[in-house]
Motif scaffolding. Structure first.
Motif, short mmCIF file in Angstrom:
data_model
loop_
_atom_site.label_atom_id
_atom_site.label_comp_id
_atom_site.label_asym_id
_atom_site.label_seq_id
_atom_site.Cartn_x
_atom_site.Cartn_y
_atom_site.Cartn_z
N PRO A 35 53.96 41.10 31.14
CA PRO A 35 52.84 40.80 30.23
C PRO A 35 52.03 39.57 30.65
O PRO A 35 50.81 39.57 30.54
N VAL A 36 52.70 38.56 31.17
CA VAL A 36 51.99 37.36 31.62
C VAL A 36 51.12 37.68 32.82
O VAL A 36 49.97 37.23 32.92
N ALA A 37 51.64 38.47 33.75
CA ALA A 37 50.88 38.84 34.94
C ALA A 37 49.65 39.67 34.57
O ALA A 37 48.54 39.42 35.06
N VAL A 38 49.83 40.65 33.68
CA VAL A 38 48.71 41.50 33.27
C VAL A 38 47.67 40.67 32.53
O VAL A 38 46.46 40.79 32.78
N LEU A 39 48.13 39.82 31.62
CA LEU A 39 47.21 38.98 30.86
C LEU A 39 46.43 38.03 31.77
O LEU A 39 45.23 37.83 31.59
N GLY A 40 47.10 37.48 32.75
CA GLY A 40 46.42 36.58 33.68
C GLY A 40 45.36 37.29 34.51
O GLY A 40 44.24 36.78 34.67
N VAL A 41 45.68 38.47 35.02
CA VAL A 41 44.71 39.23 35.82
C VAL A 41 43.54 39.67 34.96
O VAL A 41 42.37 39.56 35.37
N VAL A 42 43.81 40.14 33.74
CA VAL A 42 42.72 40.56 32.85
C VAL A 42 41.83 39.37 32.49
O VAL A 42 40.60 39.50 32.47
N ALA A 43 42.42 38.22 32.24
CA ALA A 43 41.64 37.03 31.91
C ALA A 43 40.74 36.62 33.08
O ALA A 43 39.57 36.26 32.88
N LEU A 44 41.26 36.68 34.29
CA LEU A 44 40.45 36.34 35.46
C LEU A 44 39.31 37.33 35.67
O LEU A 44 38.19 36.95 36.02
N VAL A 45 39.57 38.61 35.45
CA VAL A 45 38.53 39.62 35.61
C VAL A 45 37.43 39.42 34.57
O VAL A 45 36.24 39.47 34.88
N VAL A 46 37.82 39.19 33.33
CA VAL A 46 36.83 38.98 32.26
C VAL A 46 36.00 37.73 32.55
O VAL A 46 34.76 37.74 32.40
N ALA A 47 36.63 36.66 32.99
CA ALA A 47 35.91 35.43 33.31
C ALA A 47 34.95 35.66 34.49
O ALA A 47 33.82 35.17 34.48
#
Length: 76
Positions: A35-47
């Motif tokens: 979950p941390v890895a997915v959340l981190g990648v999604v946050a970077l993509v959105v940013a």
């Protein structure tokens, strides 16, 4: 002739999804929880998308672009 101009607007292509999945798998293999890895990648993509859109908007505004209504655009 027979060539039609394709709309090359920004799209989330299949290769981007594969690359993002690979990044998640790499982070998980290093020891991060899923979950941390997915959340981190999604946050970077959105940013990244937000920064790209903001930069594009200021570029268009700097050129004093006049928005054209969709209904009056000519199709090529």
């Amino acid at each position: 002739m027979g060539y039609r101009h394709k709309d090359t607007g920004p799209r989330l292509a299949l290769w981007m999804l594969v690359a993002l999945g690979d990044v998640v798998l790499l982070l998980v293999s290093v020891g991060l929880s899923v979950p941390v890895a997915v959340l981190g990648v999604v946050a970077l993509v959105v940013a990244g998308v937000a920064a790209w859109r903001l930069a594009r908007r200021t570029t268009l505004a700097g050129r004093r672009a006049v928005p054209v209504p969709v209904a009056t655009r000519r199709r090529a």
